[in-house]
Design a protein around this motif. Structure first.
Motif, PDB file in Angstrom:
ATOM      1  N   GLU A  57       0.823  -1.206   0.000  1.00 13.47           N
ATOM      2  CA  GLU A  57       0.000   0.000   0.000  1.00 13.47           C
ATOM      3  C   GLU A  57       0.864   1.266   0.000  1.00 13.47           C
ATOM      4  O   GLU A  57       0.512   2.268  -0.628  1.00 13.47           O
ATOM      5  CB  GLU A  57      -0.947  -0.012   1.192  1.00 13.47           C
ATOM      6  CG  GLU A  57      -1.847   1.197   1.311  1.00 13.47           C
ATOM      7  CD  GLU A  57      -2.929   1.312   0.242  1.00 13.47           C
ATOM      8  OE1 GLU A  57      -3.824   2.159   0.398  1.00 13.47           O
ATOM      9  OE2 GLU A  57      -2.882   0.553  -0.770  1.00 13.47           O
ATOM     10  N   ARG A  66       1.985   1.840  -3.445  1.00 15.66           N
ATOM     11  CA  ARG A  66       0.890   2.333  -4.286  1.00 15.66           C
ATOM     12  C   ARG A  66       0.698   3.828  -4.092  1.00 15.66           C
ATOM     13  O   ARG A  66       0.745   4.604  -5.044  1.00 15.66           O
ATOM     14  CB  ARG A  66      -0.420   1.619  -3.946  1.00 15.66           C
ATOM     15  CG  ARG A  66      -1.605   2.122  -4.788  1.00 15.66           C
ATOM     16  CD  ARG A  66      -2.945   1.794  -4.176  1.00 15.66           C
ATOM     17  NE  ARG A  66      -3.217   2.488  -2.920  1.00 15.66           N
ATOM     18  CZ  ARG A  66      -3.655   3.751  -2.842  1.00 15.66           C
ATOM     19  NH1 ARG A  66      -3.843   4.471  -3.921  1.00 15.66           N
ATOM     20  NH2 ARG A  66      -3.889   4.294  -1.649  1.00 15.66           N
ATOM     21  N   HIS A  74      -1.570   5.070  -9.833  1.00 22.59           N
ATOM     22  CA  HIS A  74      -1.656   4.472  -8.502  1.00 22.59           C
ATOM     23  C   HIS A  74      -2.697   5.159  -7.621  1.00 22.59           C
ATOM     24  O   HIS A  74      -3.142   4.580  -6.623  1.00 22.59           O
ATOM     25  CB  HIS A  74      -0.297   4.537  -7.811  1.00 22.59           C
ATOM     26  CG  HIS A  74       0.656   3.470  -8.248  1.00 22.59           C
ATOM     27  ND1 HIS A  74       1.752   3.096  -7.509  1.00 22.59           N
ATOM     28  CD2 HIS A  74       0.680   2.678  -9.358  1.00 22.59           C
ATOM     29  CE1 HIS A  74       2.420   2.129  -8.140  1.00 22.59           C
ATOM     30  NE2 HIS A  74       1.785   1.870  -9.271  1.00 22.59           N
ATOM     31  N   TYR A  88      -8.697   2.136  -7.823  1.00 15.31           N
ATOM     32  CA  TYR A  88      -8.580   2.024  -6.370  1.00 15.31           C
ATOM     33  C   TYR A  88      -9.694   2.841  -5.711  1.00 15.31           C
ATOM     34  O   TYR A  88      -9.800   4.047  -5.936  1.00 15.31           O
ATOM     35  CB  TYR A  88      -7.221   2.543  -5.892  1.00 15.31           C
ATOM     36  CG  TYR A  88      -6.058   1.783  -6.471  1.00 15.31           C
ATOM     37  CD1 TYR A  88      -5.635   0.591  -5.896  1.00 15.31           C
ATOM     38  CD2 TYR A  88      -5.382   2.259  -7.601  1.00 15.31           C
ATOM     39  CE1 TYR A  88      -4.564  -0.111  -6.431  1.00 15.31           C
ATOM     40  CE2 TYR A  88      -4.310   1.566  -8.134  1.00 15.31           C
ATOM     41  CZ  TYR A  88      -3.911   0.372  -7.556  1.00 15.31           C
ATOM     42  OH  TYR A  88      -2.862  -0.321  -8.077  1.00 15.31           O
ATOM     43  N   PRO A 118      -8.650   6.308  -3.253  1.00 14.47           N
ATOM     44  CA  PRO A 118      -7.218   6.124  -3.484  1.00 14.47           C
ATOM     45  C   PRO A 118      -6.310   6.947  -2.579  1.00 14.47           C
ATOM     46  O   PRO A 118      -5.149   6.579  -2.382  1.00 14.47           O
ATOM     47  CB  PRO A 118      -7.038   6.540  -4.951  1.00 14.47           C
ATOM     48  CG  PRO A 118      -8.187   7.448  -5.231  1.00 14.47           C
ATOM     49  CD  PRO A 118      -9.318   6.909  -4.424  1.00 14.47           C
ATOM     50  N   ARG A 174      -6.894  -3.368   1.447  1.00 12.54           N
ATOM     51  CA  ARG A 174      -7.423  -3.480   0.079  1.00 12.54           C
ATOM     52  C   ARG A 174      -6.707  -4.595  -0.698  1.00 12.54           C
ATOM     53  O   ARG A 174      -7.231  -5.111  -1.675  1.00 12.54           O
ATOM     54  CB  ARG A 174      -7.315  -2.148  -0.663  1.00 12.54           C
ATOM     55  CG  ARG A 174      -5.929  -1.769  -1.114  1.00 12.54           C
ATOM     56  CD  ARG A 174      -5.923  -0.534  -2.027  1.00 12.54           C
ATOM     57  NE  ARG A 174      -5.995   0.727  -1.290  1.00 12.54           N
ATOM     58  CZ  ARG A 174      -7.002   1.596  -1.423  1.00 12.54           C
ATOM     59  NH1 ARG A 174      -7.986   1.340  -2.268  1.00 12.54           N
ATOM     60  NH2 ARG A 174      -6.997   2.726  -0.737  1.00 12.54           N
ATOM     61  N   TRP A 175      -5.493  -4.979  -0.234  1.00 14.19           N
ATOM     62  CA  TRP A 175      -4.670  -5.925  -0.988  1.00 14.19           C
ATOM     63  C   TRP A 175      -4.999  -7.367  -0.640  1.00 14.19           C
ATOM     64  O   TRP A 175      -4.197  -8.113  -0.085  1.00 14.19           O
ATOM     65  CB  TRP A 175      -3.189  -5.613  -0.771  1.00 14.19           C
ATOM     66  CG  TRP A 175      -2.831  -4.285  -1.362  1.00 14.19           C
ATOM     67  CD1 TRP A 175      -2.727  -3.091  -0.716  1.00 14.19           C
ATOM     68  CD2 TRP A 175      -2.597  -4.019  -2.745  1.00 14.19           C
ATOM     69  NE1 TRP A 175      -2.441  -2.086  -1.607  1.00 14.19           N
ATOM     70  CE2 TRP A 175      -2.351  -2.629  -2.858  1.00 14.19           C
ATOM     71  CE3 TRP A 175      -2.577  -4.809  -3.897  1.00 14.19           C
ATOM     72  CZ2 TRP A 175      -2.086  -2.022  -4.079  1.00 14.19           C
ATOM     73  CZ3 TRP A 175      -2.306  -4.202  -5.115  1.00 14.19           C
ATOM     74  CH2 TRP A 175      -2.063  -2.824  -5.196  1.00 14.19           C
ATOM     75  N   LEU A 229      -7.198  -6.656 -10.427  1.00 12.77           N
ATOM     76  CA  LEU A 229      -6.506  -5.420 -10.767  1.00 12.77           C
ATOM     77  C   LEU A 229      -5.668  -5.599 -12.030  1.00 12.77           C
ATOM     78  O   LEU A 229      -4.968  -6.598 -12.204  1.00 12.77           O
ATOM     79  CB  LEU A 229      -5.590  -5.013  -9.603  1.00 12.77           C
ATOM     80  CG  LEU A 229      -4.843  -3.690  -9.748  1.00 12.77           C
ATOM     81  CD1 LEU A 229      -5.818  -2.509  -9.707  1.00 12.77           C
ATOM     82  CD2 LEU A 229      -3.795  -3.552  -8.642  1.00 12.77           C
TER      83      LEU A 229
END
Length: 443
Positions: free
Chosen positions: A310, A313, A350, A356, A359, A366-367, A375
């Motif tokens: 994260e 990202r 990203h 996302y 974002p 979220r992962w 994704l």
């Protein structure tokens, strides 16, 4: 092609200076505005050059995989890294990658675990509870020390590599907005610092190579090092002496700067998200039980791994991938002329709400496996993509996880400013304008 498709649109700007002032004042805000006005492909107009910006996974895939021959390396990267792995192409790049790849084999990388942890302990032993430290700088020092311990096969004690790091940091200056927006012949202070830093770093590289000459070329544990691999390549005629110097310079910079950026931003995210921080510390206690992290622990640090993902990202260490069109090329419904500079805006994608949810929120959860499966592969490219994906990707992820785990067992950080918002600076890597001051609390 030029007759069939228009060039990409340009956002509103000054009739004389184009987008120079807007970009120099706030680069990332300008990018957001330009995408809002023009979409996923736009043209930034500067007094001496146009820059074409791509901001969609489909266009990343085109530039990095499907039409890779149409998107070459830029002159700026060659100016910084010369014939290093980051700037070469074609057969020269393939030969260099072949020489260096064994150092980054998964088994070899796993063997660096203890050295990474030991270097981290040496660094944090210099800290004291209650003091404020700039974690951006601390992580740069630490990752340089890890680089020397692992790839160079020698310990670099805390404080020992300051001249080397200072010289390496200066390479960023060429990419400051106030510099690269101007013609190359304009002698800005940042460009003078870049040239001085590049020369100092090259002298440091030559010193390291001279120290290596006449030695066994292996680490204390008897394993091959970067120096020994480059020495073998020189003796075999695979790399010239100039190429070896350039590889060393490239590996010193790329080997610590990007991971340091990710770690610094991770500490910032933890310091400003108490719930995430608590879960992080809870996982360390559950998995490690107060013992130093080992290779066997790595897979069990699942939440720590999500924090790293994260972080990369929201704060990708490489915010932009620069390329140059080698020929006229169509991108979407537009065409980009040959020899024009093209930027792949990693940070914009990203932080794109098409890929996302929320974002700008820091959300490690979220992962999930389901999210990653859905994704687009090119909506998350902190290490680039295609065949030129960063050679040190697995090394960097292991290092980041071990550093977070080792430090997090003993320390927690309190953000050192009232204002929690960061101002990001687009140098070669993503930097902050005023550092990452943190107050240290022992655990």
């Amino acid at each position: 092609m030029a007759n069939r498709f228009p060039r990409p649109p340009a956002p509103s700007g000054d009739p004389v200076l184009g987008h120079t002032l807007d970009f120099a004042r706030s680069p990332f805000e300008f990018v957001n505005r330009a995408i809002g006005e023009c979409g996923d492909v736009y043209r930034m107009e500067l007094p001496t050059v146009d820059v074409y910006v791509l901001a969609h996974p489909d266009y990343f895939r085109q530039a990095l995989v499907d039409n890779i021959d149409a998107f070459g390396k830029t002159a700026d990267f060659q100016r910084v890294f010369r014939s290093g792995l980051l700037s070469t192409e074609g057969q020269q790049w393939k030969q260099q990658r072949t020489v260096l790849q064994p150092l980054f084999h998964p088994k070899r990388i796993q063997g660096y675990t203890d050295q990474m942890v030991d270097a981290t302990y040496r660094r944090i032993e210099t800290w004291s509870a209650g003091e404020v430290r700039n974690m951006e700088s601390e992580m740069q020092d630490l990752t340089l020390e890890v680089l020397f311990s692992t790839l160079f096969g020698r310990e670099l004690l805390p404080g020992e590599g300051q001249e080397l790091r200072k010289a390496s940091d200066g390479l960023n200056k060429w990419f400051q907005p106030t510099s690269w927006l101007l013609p190359n012949w304009v002698p800005t202070p940042a460009r003078r610092e870049f040239r001085q830093s590049a020369e100092r770093l090259r002298n440091e590289v030559r010193r390291l190579l001279a120290e290596h000459d006449g030695t066994s070329g292996t680490s204390e544990e008897g394993s091959a090092t970067l120096l020994s691999k480059l020495s073998e390549a020189s003796e075999d005629g695979a790399l010239s002496r100039t190429e070896i110097e350039d590889q060393m310079l490239t590996m010193i910079f790329a080997g610590y700067e990007t991971t340091a950026a990710a770690l610094g931003f991770a500490w910032y995210a933890l310091a400003t998200n108490p719930a995430v921080r608590q879960r992080f510390h809870d996982e360390l206690e559950t998995v490690l039980g107060g013992e130093p992290p080992t290779l066997e622990d790595v897979d069990d640090l699942e939440f720590t791994d999500r924090i790293i993902t994260e972080t990369m990202r929201k704060y990708p260490p490489i915010h932009t991938i620069p390329r140059q069109a080698t020929r006229d090329v169509r991108v979407g419904e537009y065409w980009i002329p040959a020899n024009e500079e093209v930027h792949l805006s990693v940070l914009a994608v990203h932080r794109d709400d098409r890929f996302y949810e929320d974002p700008l929120d820091f959300r490690p959860d979220r992962w999930t496996e389901e999210f990653e499966a859905e994704l687009d592969d090119y909506a998350f490219i902190p290490f680039g993509g295609g065949r030129r994906t960063c050679i040190g990707r697995d090394f960097a992820r292991l290092e980041a996880k071990l550093v977070l785990a080792t430090v997090g067992q003993q320390w927690a950080f309190e953000w050192g400013r009232e204002e929690s918002t960061l101002t990001l600076e687009p140098e070669i890597t993503t930097q902050t304008k005023n550092g990452l001051p943190m107050r240290l609390h022992s655990r």
